[in-house]
Design a protein around this motif. Sequence first.
Motif, short mmCIF file in Angstrom:
data_model
loop_
_atom_site.label_atom_id
_atom_site.label_comp_id
_atom_site.label_asym_id
_atom_site.label_seq_id
_atom_site.Cartn_x
_atom_site.Cartn_y
_atom_site.Cartn_z
N ASP A 38 -21.92 -69.84 -7.55
CA ASP A 38 -22.29 -70.82 -6.47
C ASP A 38 -21.23 -71.97 -5.89
N LEU A 39 -20.18 -71.44 -6.04
CA LEU A 39 -18.91 -72.45 -5.22
C LEU A 39 -19.21 -71.69 -3.96
N GLU A 40 -18.96 -70.49 -3.86
CA GLU A 40 -19.71 -69.78 -2.88
C GLU A 40 -20.32 -70.56 -2.06
N LYS A 41 -22.00 -70.58 -2.75
CA LYS A 41 -22.77 -71.02 -2.14
C LYS A 41 -22.85 -72.48 -1.29
N GLN A 42 -22.58 -73.24 -2.10
CA GLN A 42 -22.03 -74.77 -1.48
C GLN A 42 -21.48 -74.59 -0.19
N LEU A 43 -20.17 -73.78 -0.69
CA LEU A 43 -19.65 -73.19 1.03
C LEU A 43 -20.08 -72.58 1.75
N GLY A 44 -21.41 -71.62 1.63
CA GLY A 44 -21.57 -71.05 3.31
C GLY A 44 -20.21 -69.67 3.49
N VAL A 45 -19.60 -69.24 2.59
CA VAL A 45 -18.85 -68.41 2.89
C VAL A 45 -18.67 -67.96 1.24
N LYS A 46 -17.87 -66.26 1.85
CA LYS A 46 -17.43 -65.29 0.32
C LYS A 46 -16.06 -65.81 0.15
N LEU A 47 -15.40 -66.23 -1.07
CA LEU A 47 -14.18 -66.35 -1.07
C LEU A 47 -13.91 -65.36 -1.82
N PHE A 48 -14.61 -63.71 -2.25
CA PHE A 48 -13.17 -62.88 -2.99
C PHE A 48 -14.66 -61.80 -1.69
N LYS A 49 -13.46 -60.63 -2.37
CA LYS A 49 -14.23 -59.06 -1.34
C LYS A 49 -14.04 -59.02 -3.00
N ARG A 50 -15.65 -57.98 -4.28
CA ARG A 50 -15.37 -57.11 -4.35
C ARG A 50 -15.89 -56.15 -4.56
#
Length: 309
Positions: A38-50
């Motif tokens: 949800d946080l990544e969606k709000q920011l519009g970016v990927k925060l982690f590479k998994r």
Amino acid sequence: METRQLEIFVCVAERLNFTEAAKHLYLTQSAVSLQIADLEKQLGVKLFKRNSHSVQLTEAGQVFLKEAKSLIATLEEAIKKTRHTASGFAGTLKVGFLESHTKHFLPKLVKDFRKSYPKIKLMLIQLNWGDLNMALEHNDIDIGLTMSVSLQNAPHVVWQPLLRDVECFVIPYDHPLANQPELDLAAVAKEPFIVLNREVAPCPYDFTFQLCANRGFTPRIVERPYLTEILLTFVESGEGIAILPYFATKPYASPNLRFIKLEGEDAQVDLVASWKKVNRNPAIPLFLNKAKKNIQIIQNGMIFPCTTE
């Protein structure tokens, strides 16, 4: 975006392990994953590479980690300051005072208060009688240190007594009346009187006249100075006599002056701390507590003046 989401993100970013982060946060792994998504969606970016073997922060995630920590720290400090202010341990307290009635205790009180509450900004404002009442009414000060007689016509103001004072005739030591075994009110009635100018001290001026009227005479006024120090100088030089409160005046009066207590309940007045009823400044009760303790120490060391028997 919620603070809780930032905290979850920081926890995962520092551990780079969703399972360990979930255990630390007392959440399920799926709940943590949903919050990050949800946080990544709000920011519009990927925060982690998994992948199935590792979790890594993206370049954007590394930047956001630093900013998220800063935001959380700022919020925690804001909460801390707010709670301190609400409990009276931070903020501002504006105190108005009558210089001539407080100079014997105010310096020590201020020093004690600032030592106990260093985060409270204590502002001191010297005012005359009329201006002090006006400042209270207009919320220009939080507390006014004054005499109770000045607050009789201030319906929006409440006060707490700090010291019970007594009005006295103030006479030079070399005055003929000063050597009398008792003070003859008939003789006093013939004396010239000195009172503070009504322009700056309307309540004390009227109070003096009322005290004299209660004793059967009207004072003959010869001087109306604007300052108590000037009034005392006139009395000492033999220009006339005065009626003044003992504890508020004696500590800085010349040793060449004699204080003779007026008898009667009408001659008793209180030095008070006053504040507006609707003022909710949490530092007010802290100051009141310090004031009572400091003034009590001073009062215990003072002796009442001679009386007219």
